[in-house]
Scaffold this active site. Structure first.
Site, PDB file in Angstrom:
ATOM      1  N   SER C  47       0.906  -1.220  -0.056  1.00 35.55           N
ATOM      2  CA  SER C  47       0.062   0.065  -0.021  1.00 35.55           C
ATOM      3  C   SER C  47       0.819   1.391  -0.052  1.00 35.55           C
ATOM      4  O   SER C  47       2.063   1.229   0.658  1.00 35.55           O
ATOM      5  CB  SER C  47      -0.950   0.019   1.071  1.00 35.55           C
ATOM      6  OG  SER C  47      -1.838   0.996   1.089  1.00 35.55           O
ATOM      7  N   GLU C  48       0.635   2.213  -0.890  1.00 39.08           N
ATOM      8  CA  GLU C  48       1.477   3.318  -1.207  1.00 39.08           C
ATOM      9  C   GLU C  48       1.536   4.249   0.084  1.00 39.08           C
ATOM     10  O   GLU C  48       2.967   5.025   0.237  1.00 39.08           O
ATOM     11  CB  GLU C  48       1.216   3.811  -2.524  1.00 39.08           C
ATOM     12  CG  GLU C  48      -0.173   4.416  -2.535  1.00 39.08           C
ATOM     13  CD  GLU C  48      -1.065   3.929  -3.190  1.00 39.08           C
ATOM     14  OE1 GLU C  48      -1.145   2.734  -2.871  1.00 39.08           O
ATOM     15  OE2 GLU C  48      -1.953   4.725  -3.923  1.00 39.08           O
ATOM     16  N   ASN C  49       0.746   4.045   1.067  1.00 39.60           N
ATOM     17  CA  ASN C  49       0.885   4.922   2.349  1.00 39.60           C
ATOM     18  C   ASN C  49       2.171   4.264   3.253  1.00 39.60           C
ATOM     19  O   ASN C  49       2.100   4.750   4.223  1.00 39.60           O
ATOM     20  CB  ASN C  49      -0.143   5.174   2.901  1.00 39.60           C
ATOM     21  CG  ASN C  49      -1.229   3.881   3.297  1.00 39.60           C
ATOM     22  OD1 ASN C  49      -1.047   2.977   2.534  1.00 39.60           O
ATOM     23  ND2 ASN C  49      -1.883   4.014   4.279  1.00 39.60           N
ATOM     24  N   SER C  87       8.350   3.924   0.014  1.00 41.10           N
ATOM     25  CA  SER C  87       7.026   3.154  -0.445  1.00 41.10           C
ATOM     26  C   SER C  87       7.200   3.332  -2.256  1.00 41.10           C
ATOM     27  O   SER C  87       6.980   2.561  -2.969  1.00 41.10           O
ATOM     28  CB  SER C  87       5.752   3.778   0.039  1.00 41.10           C
ATOM     29  OG  SER C  87       4.686   2.865  -0.035  1.00 41.10           O
TER      30      SER C  87
END
Lengths: 216, 230, 216, 230
Positions: C47-49, C87
């Site tokens: 997840s990019e967070n 990320s």
């Protein structure tokens, strides 16, 4: 240089470190300053291999905990470890209030040569180029003359520069000198030495004020 | 050699922020957003701010408070889709919005923190979205010069801080926080818990103290932090 | 789109995720795929967070643990948290084997428009531009037609692109289509639909092979 | 959804390295240097290598083994002052040496890991040391284009790894290791301890698993790791 004058130089240089600063000490003579800092001084010692809050030389060494000079150091309450990119983000990003670096040559105008003696000794710059260019204040600590007795403080560096015009202060076994717009100024002198002796050992014009000169 | 103590009152810390300042604000959605610092910034009424944040939060939360109070001149964000107020204000030209792809936003912020002038990226290469950027060639590949994104201040939310400013973040609340700590000229971190120096394992620090200037206790865990919507 | 056909689409799309992959699911429909992955599949959800190893939707939500779509997710044995720059280093550095993204429009040549409807809806791209440009494989999951019944699969996108020619496969409630050098190819069809119905709902030429068509 | 298992035998992992490869090696001095992986690389005799490492270790240790066995065509380093063998070989042109200032070395490695083409830095600006670099202007400031430093392989030393490749480093043994994990096309990490997935706190991971390809157990803690010289 006798061990006594070396100790005196280190002790004097240690007084350059002020409360609240983040400070990086270069490889060699500079890292030895660590042992001369007052135990109650509020300061953050930075080591470019990834430590903020470097503690004193370890009594019980941890094989994974060295400073940039390879000495086994210790942690303190509040130490942090990080990677080399983060460490140099601190350097390039202006978080280092003071760096104290070694020198092959340093000029009266604040030029520093410390990383290559062409054809003779080419160790590489390590982190010195970035420390010298980016620390908010740059001091040099070096013997006043080299092993052959030649001045290390010169009018113009003959070796390739680490950084140009960034050195503010020079600590040696003989003197403390400041780089000023007027030129290199003698601000303190080792006890027992005369101004003439210091001038004799210095490769550039040395300005001396009228008042009495502090000793160290 | 104890490390310096950087604890500071919230009002004093936030009062450093001046009209017209560029302020980075941590957080991705709720996690990592410094709601207490933002609320104090609203209370102090500092004007004409440029806010750099991943998103504009949701209506009635965080950045939306600053938008509602008219304190924001410009937003630099990766998306504002969850805040209809922000979209409306952008369309009505009540606030200027600059969109930056999320990873480039992170990288441009980090570049400032690393004392770089910028980075070279091929994101958006050969698309209209890349328009207006300077193209350069590196090792035979074309990319855009993406300038470092600097800021006067960063507002950070940490789960734990020691008094020197070593910070730890919880789970996905880390996001932009460590990068913004690095990038701003002055970093103000609120922390849910402030612990003495030595209480945080040196290996566990997510943002080292030299990047942090003020460590601020939170007067309360506002409802905004705790929202669980299922 | 009925909830039944939505569930069928998600279930089919979930089969795109192969063992050993690192996979990013975009905001909206794609993150819902998480619930349809086989519990024993060896895969790393990104997840990019700032999460690798995203676990299922949380039964007991942690206020600090959301995915990029804002859903409260869980950790698993082996989860790691990191910052947004790290990320996207994974994204730009080619560590994401597969991303599945939503779309406003997707073209038969693999162009994707997903981040702006000029003058109407301008949410910003979030991480989609980088995911679409840099993931090793890009799939789109979308309803076959929009709320007004217009095709979302088009010959040429009318909206500004998120990325050009990067989409390999499209999952909809009606079909699975592959972008091939020859054109857009129908590879699977929703049970109970005819090829004619899918063609009717598609805004570009749809190639269909000679053999029998798999259903889902 | 368990995470993939990346454990691999040391011989198999190192055998992936081909003649002529560019190999990044973690470590700053002793801490963080993967001595077991280097020893296996010497045993396998892979030739014509370009080694990217902060330093060349000391004589009789680590990179010096590769120099002594004639496997190194080129060194990319920040300094080699502690290894007189390396200095001698450089002077005798038995090995090509490229010096990069330490922080730029770190940043150029990280840039590759972040999928950037390069970074723009003003380090060495207006000095002869900056010669040969491309100058660009960003926001009115002049800097050099510093290309990303990529590699075919990275050899990493971790204190702990889980089987997915999440890595933790000890104290100053972190240094270049997490950056090189990111930068190489294939990353091989040796670990003093390999633990099951779930044994490492997700907050405590220094290099996340998606950057690591092989997790290799160390057959022994060679003397090189433990040297304490006072």
């Amino acid at each position: 240089m006798s061990s006594g004058s070396s100790e005196r130089m280190l002790r004097r240089a240690a007084r350059e470190v002020q409360a609240g600063m983040t400070v990086n000490l270069g490889i060699g003579l500079p890292t030895q300053i660590l042992a001369y800092l007052p135990p109650d001084l509020e300061v953050c010692m930075h080591s470019e291999n990834g430590i903020a809050g470097v503690g004193p030389i370890a009594l019980n060494p941890d094989r994974n905990l060295i400073d940039a000079g390879g000495a086994y150091v210790s942690v303190m309450p509040g130490t942090a470890f990080f990677d080399s990119a983060t460490s140099f983000a601190m350097v390039r990003g202006g978080r280092i209030d003071l760096t104290m670096l070694g020198a092959f040559e340093v000029s009266g105008t604040g030029d520093l040569a410390s990383w290559i003696i062409p054809g003779k000794f080419t160790p590489g710059a390590g982190g010195a180029i970035e420390l010298a260019q980016k620390a908010r204040r740059v001091a040099v600590i070096t013997t006043h003359v080299d092993k052959a007795g030649r001045p290390k403080i010169v009018e113009k560096c003959s070796l390739p520069l680490t950084a140009k015009g960034r050195v503010s202060r020079i600590f040696t076994d003989m003197a403390v000198c400041d780089v000023t717009p007027e030129g290199l100024r003698l601000v303190e002198i080792a006890e027992g030495l005369s101004v003439g002796e210091v001038r004799q050992a210095t490769g550039t014009v040395l300005l001396v004020g009228d008042g009495p000169l502090a000793t160290f | 050699m104890p490390l310096p103590d950087k604890t500071c009152g919230m009002e004093d810390a936030v009062s450093r922020i001046f009209d017209g300042a560029t302020v980075m604000i941590g957080g991705f959605g709720v996690p990592g957003t410094p709601f207490c610092l933002i609320r104090e910034l609203v209370r102090q009424g500092t004007k004409n701010l440029t806010i750099v944040k991943n998103d504009a939060n949701k209506p009635g939360m965080g950045v939306d408070w600053l938008l509602a109070s008219g304190q924001v001149r410009k937003l630099v964000v990766s998306h504002i889709g969850l805040n209809a107020n922000a979209v409306r204000m952008m369309n009505a030209r009540e606030v200027e919005v600059e969109f930056v792809p999320q990873g480039l936003l992170a990288e441009r912020i980090r570049a400032a923190g690393a004392g770089l002038l910028g980075v070279v990226s091929d994101i958006m290469i050969d698309t209209p979205a890349g328009a207006g950027r300077t193209q350069v060639e590196v090792a035979g590949k074309r990319g855009y010069l993406e300038p470092a994104l600097t800021a006067d201040f960063a507002l950070i939310h940490a789960e734990r801080a020691d008094t020197f400013g070593n910070l730890c973040f919880a789970a996905s609340a880390r996001n932009f926080n460590p990068l913004m700590c690095m990038a701003a000229r002055h970093t103000i971190a609120e922390a849910e818990t402030i612990v003495p120096q030595g209480a945080i394992d040196p290996h566990a620090v997510h943002a080292p103290g030299p990047f942090v200037h003020d460590v601020v206790a939170m007067p309360e865990l506002l409802e905004a932090y705790g929202v669980i919507r299922l």
